[in-house]
Design a protein around this motif. Structure first.
Motif, PDB file in Angstrom:
ATOM      1  N   LEU A 261       0.829  -1.209   0.000  1.00 25.82           N
ATOM      2  CA  LEU A 261       0.000   0.000   0.000  1.00 25.82           C
ATOM      3  C   LEU A 261       0.863   1.260   0.000  1.00 25.82           C
ATOM      4  O   LEU A 261       0.544   2.250  -0.668  1.00 25.82           O
ATOM      5  N   ASN A 262       1.972   1.249   0.751  1.00 24.73           N
ATOM      6  CA  ASN A 262       2.853   2.414   0.813  1.00 24.73           C
ATOM      7  C   ASN A 262       3.383   2.809  -0.555  1.00 24.73           C
ATOM      8  O   ASN A 262       3.615   3.988  -0.832  1.00 24.73           O
ATOM      9  N   HIS A 263       3.628   1.816  -1.403  1.00 29.73           N
ATOM     10  CA  HIS A 263       4.206   2.072  -2.721  1.00 29.73           C
ATOM     11  C   HIS A 263       3.152   2.209  -3.817  1.00 29.73           C
ATOM     12  O   HIS A 263       3.488   2.500  -4.965  1.00 29.73           O
ATOM     13  N   ALA A 264       1.903   1.962  -3.478  1.00 31.94           N
ATOM     14  CA  ALA A 264       0.843   1.943  -4.486  1.00 31.94           C
ATOM     15  C   ALA A 264       0.481   3.347  -4.961  1.00 31.94           C
ATOM     16  O   ALA A 264       0.754   4.348  -4.305  1.00 31.94           O
ATOM     17  N   ASN A 265      -0.164   3.389  -6.122  1.00 29.83           N
ATOM     18  CA  ASN A 265      -0.663   4.646  -6.686  1.00 29.83           C
ATOM     19  C   ASN A 265      -1.987   4.987  -6.008  1.00 29.83           C
ATOM     20  O   ASN A 265      -3.053   4.972  -6.623  1.00 29.83           O
ATOM     21  N   LEU A 266      -1.905   5.286  -4.724  1.00 26.72           N
ATOM     22  CA  LEU A 266      -3.076   5.586  -3.905  1.00 26.72           C
ATOM     23  C   LEU A 266      -2.803   6.844  -3.086  1.00 26.72           C
ATOM     24  O   LEU A 266      -1.711   6.988  -2.523  1.00 26.72           O
ATOM     25  N   GLY A 267      -3.783   7.722  -2.988  1.00 24.27           N
ATOM     26  CA  GLY A 267      -3.593   8.973  -2.253  1.00 24.27           C
ATOM     27  C   GLY A 267      -4.144   8.914  -0.850  1.00 24.27           C
ATOM     28  O   GLY A 267      -4.885   9.798  -0.425  1.00 24.27           O
ATOM     29  N   TRP A 268      -3.796   7.883  -0.120  1.00 25.54           N
ATOM     30  CA  TRP A 268      -4.346   7.664   1.222  1.00 25.54           C
ATOM     31  C   TRP A 268      -3.317   8.035   2.295  1.00 25.54           C
ATOM     32  O   TRP A 268      -2.114   7.850   2.109  1.00 25.54           O
ATOM     33  N   ASP A 269      -3.825   8.519   3.426  1.00 27.92           N
ATOM     34  CA  ASP A 269      -2.942   8.735   4.580  1.00 27.92           C
ATOM     35  C   ASP A 269      -3.541   8.181   5.875  1.00 27.92           C
ATOM     36  O   ASP A 269      -2.942   8.293   6.929  1.00 27.92           O
ATOM     37  N   TYR A 270      -4.747   7.604   5.801  1.00 32.13           N
ATOM     38  CA  TYR A 270      -5.418   6.918   6.915  1.00 32.13           C
ATOM     39  C   TYR A 270      -5.873   7.855   8.032  1.00 32.13           C
ATOM     40  O   TYR A 270      -6.090   7.422   9.172  1.00 32.13           O
ATOM     41  N   GLY A 271      -6.015   9.148   7.727  1.00 38.47           N
ATOM     42  CA  GLY A 271      -6.506  10.078   8.743  1.00 38.47           C
ATOM     43  C   GLY A 271      -5.577  10.182   9.945  1.00 38.47           C
ATOM     44  O   GLY A 271      -4.359  10.286   9.786  1.00 38.47           O
TER      45      GLY A 271
ATOM     46  N   MET B  23      -4.624   7.988  11.830  1.00 43.94           N
ATOM     47  CA  MET B  23      -3.755   6.818  11.927  1.00 43.94           C
ATOM     48  C   MET B  23      -2.425   7.017  11.186  1.00 43.94           C
ATOM     49  O   MET B  23      -1.529   6.186  11.296  1.00 43.94           O
ATOM     50  N   LYS B  24      -2.317   8.126  10.438  1.00 50.17           N
ATOM     51  CA  LYS B  24      -1.071   8.392   9.714  1.00 50.17           C
ATOM     52  C   LYS B  24       0.100   8.592  10.676  1.00 50.17           C
ATOM     53  O   LYS B  24       1.267   8.451  10.279  1.00 50.17           O
ATOM     54  N   TYR B  25      -0.196   8.928  11.933  1.00 47.66           N
ATOM     55  CA  TYR B  25       0.865   9.114  12.927  1.00 47.66           C
ATOM     56  C   TYR B  25       1.340   7.782  13.503  1.00 47.66           C
ATOM     57  O   TYR B  25       2.290   7.748  14.284  1.00 47.66           O
ATOM     58  N   ILE B  26       0.679   6.718  13.106  1.00 49.14           N
ATOM     59  CA  ILE B  26       1.059   5.383  13.559  1.00 49.14           C
ATOM     60  C   ILE B  26       1.551   4.519  12.397  1.00 49.14           C
ATOM     61  O   ILE B  26       2.615   3.901  12.474  1.00 49.14           O
ATOM     62  N   PHE B  27       0.774   4.507  11.299  1.00 48.64           N
ATOM     63  CA  PHE B  27       1.121   3.635  10.168  1.00 48.64           C
ATOM     64  C   PHE B  27       1.692   4.424   8.996  1.00 48.64           C
ATOM     65  O   PHE B  27       1.182   5.489   8.639  1.00 48.64           O
ATOM     66  N   ASN B  28       2.727   3.882   8.413  1.00 50.53           N
ATOM     67  CA  ASN B  28       3.255   4.429   7.169  1.00 50.53           C
ATOM     68  C   ASN B  28       2.149   4.379   6.116  1.00 50.53           C
ATOM     69  O   ASN B  28       1.263   3.527   6.175  1.00 50.53           O
ATOM     70  N   ASN B  29       2.195   5.265   5.143  1.00 49.01           N
ATOM     71  CA  ASN B  29       1.105   5.375   4.185  1.00 49.01           C
ATOM     72  C   ASN B  29       1.617   5.933   2.858  1.00 49.01           C
ATOM     73  O   ASN B  29       2.727   6.489   2.798  1.00 49.01           O
ATOM     74  N   PRO B  30       0.835   5.811   1.781  1.00 45.61           N
ATOM     75  CA  PRO B  30       1.304   6.259   0.459  1.00 45.61           C
ATOM     76  C   PRO B  30       1.687   7.737   0.409  1.00 45.61           C
ATOM     77  O   PRO B  30       2.674   8.102  -0.243  1.00 45.61           O
ATOM     78  N   LYS B  31       0.921   8.605   1.076  1.00 47.42           N
ATOM     79  CA  LYS B  31       1.212  10.036   1.022  1.00 47.42           C
ATOM     80  C   LYS B  31       2.474  10.393   1.788  1.00 47.42           C
ATOM     81  O   LYS B  31       3.092  11.431   1.537  1.00 47.42           O
ATOM     82  N   MET B  32       2.849   9.558   2.742  1.00 47.22           N
ATOM     83  CA  MET B  32       4.084   9.783   3.494  1.00 47.22           C
ATOM     84  C   MET B  32       5.273   9.149   2.772  1.00 47.22           C
ATOM     85  O   MET B  32       6.337   9.764   2.627  1.00 47.22           O
ATOM     86  N   HIS B  33       5.064   7.924   2.303  1.00 49.67           N
ATOM     87  CA  HIS B  33       6.199   7.191   1.760  1.00 49.67           C
ATOM     88  C   HIS B  33       6.680   7.752   0.424  1.00 49.67           C
ATOM     89  O   HIS B  33       7.853   7.591   0.083  1.00 49.67           O
ATOM     90  N   ILE B  34       5.794   8.426  -0.314  1.00 50.41           N
ATOM     91  CA  ILE B  34       6.249   8.969  -1.594  1.00 50.41           C
ATOM     92  C   ILE B  34       7.350  10.006  -1.390  1.00 50.41           C
ATOM     93  O   ILE B  34       8.260  10.151  -2.201  1.00 50.41           O
TER      94      ILE B  34
END
Length: 296
Positions: free
Chosen positions: A206-216, A218-229
């Motif tokens: 999911l972190n590397h996917a073409n998805l514009g998600w940050d999990y609200g 939860m972004k402060y806990i889980f890595n996410n596409p908007k952070m990992h890019i």
């Protein structure tokens, strides 16, 4: 020497038999071969339905190269060298400890088997992810290791399969550094490893996917596409020139240790690293790159 050669032989035959059973679906529910396929298909479908970069092709740049990397690093690498190397290193380490009258179990501080199942899995996951976060930082900070990690950062368009584009030396480093911490918290079994592994695999895809998600929140806990890019950004802030957002599954460590960096919506930023236009674009050349004397 004979016992080490025997370990190598047993490693090859053991993993080959295991892989055959995986493909023939003779293994239990913890089937890594089909698990990888299922997770990959689900995340790819999500990319197709909810594309962040709408002009990016479903078969993005280097899609098939990354698909090959997925199966090479997940299975063929183990068959060719990694399992044999790991087993020989483990036996050698135990033999060295034996000379001074110790064994690996002597380092065990506690057994997670005595804890409630969920708490044991959580501790196993947290320890594993924190060690991997630190190892990831080393890959960026140490020039010798960075030359191996460049393979992963040669991705120019993000997609789920890019998660497993990495040089085969990386898992050697990760597993070596992880060995002692996991020995200290012994007691986990194959099922524990499978659960944590599939969870981390899904987050990584999911972190590397073409998805514009940050999990609200939860972004402060889980890595996410908007952070990992931003971790893959070609341009880094001067005060964080060795890298940012090193989280594997958890973003938590980056926020705690101030390595987080999300200055804006990173949907269309350029990915890569300085002089990446000179980096090889095929599997063999990328694998040989760290051994080259003409690195840029």
């Amino acid at each position: 020497m004979e016992k080490y050669l025997q370990t190598v032989g047993e490693s090859y035959t053991g993993y080959w038999n295991y892989l055959v059973k995986e493909v023939l679906f003779e293994n239990s529910w913890a089937n890594y071969f089909y698990g990888l396929i299922v997770v990959s298909l689900i995340v790819w479908i999500l990319e197709i339905i909810f594309p962040w970069r709408k002009n990016q092709s479903k078969f993005r740049k280097d899609f098939w190269l990354d698909a090959f990397y997925m199966f090479f690093n997940f299975f063929l690498l183990n068959l060719i060298v990694f399992i044999a190397l790991s087993n020989v290193a483990e036996r050698f380490f135990n033999d060295i400890l034996g000379i001074i009258g110790l064994k690996i179990s002597d380092f065990q501080l506690f057994d997670i088997d005595v804890l409630p199942r969920f708490l044991g899995l959580l501790i196993f996951f947290l320890v594993t992810d924190f060690v991997q976060w630190n190892t990831h930082r080393l890959l960026h900070k140490v020039p010798f290791l960075w030359n191996f990690h460049k393979v992963h950062h040669s991705i120019k368009e993000m997609g789920f399969a890019g998660h497993l584009r990495y040089h085969w030396m990386e898992p050697v480093l990760y597993k070596s550094i992880l060995y002692i911490p996991l020995a200290i918290i012994g007691g986990f079994d194959a099922q524990d490893v499978a659960i944590v592994h599939f969870f981390a695999l899904t987050i990584g895809h999911l972190n590397h996917a073409n998805l514009g998600w940050d999990y609200g929140f939860m972004k402060y806990i889980f890595n996410n596409p908007k952070m990992h890019i931003w971790h893959h950004s070609k341009t880094l802030p001067k005060h964080k020139s060795v890298g940012v957002n090193f989280g594997i599954s958890l973003s938590l460590w980056d926020y705690i240790f101030k390595t987080n960096h999300i200055p804006s919506n990173g949907r269309d930023i350029e990915l890569g690293f300085e002089n990446d236009e000179q980096f090889p674009n095929n599997f063999i050349a990328q694998e040989l790159y760290p051994l080259s004397f003409k690195k840029k």
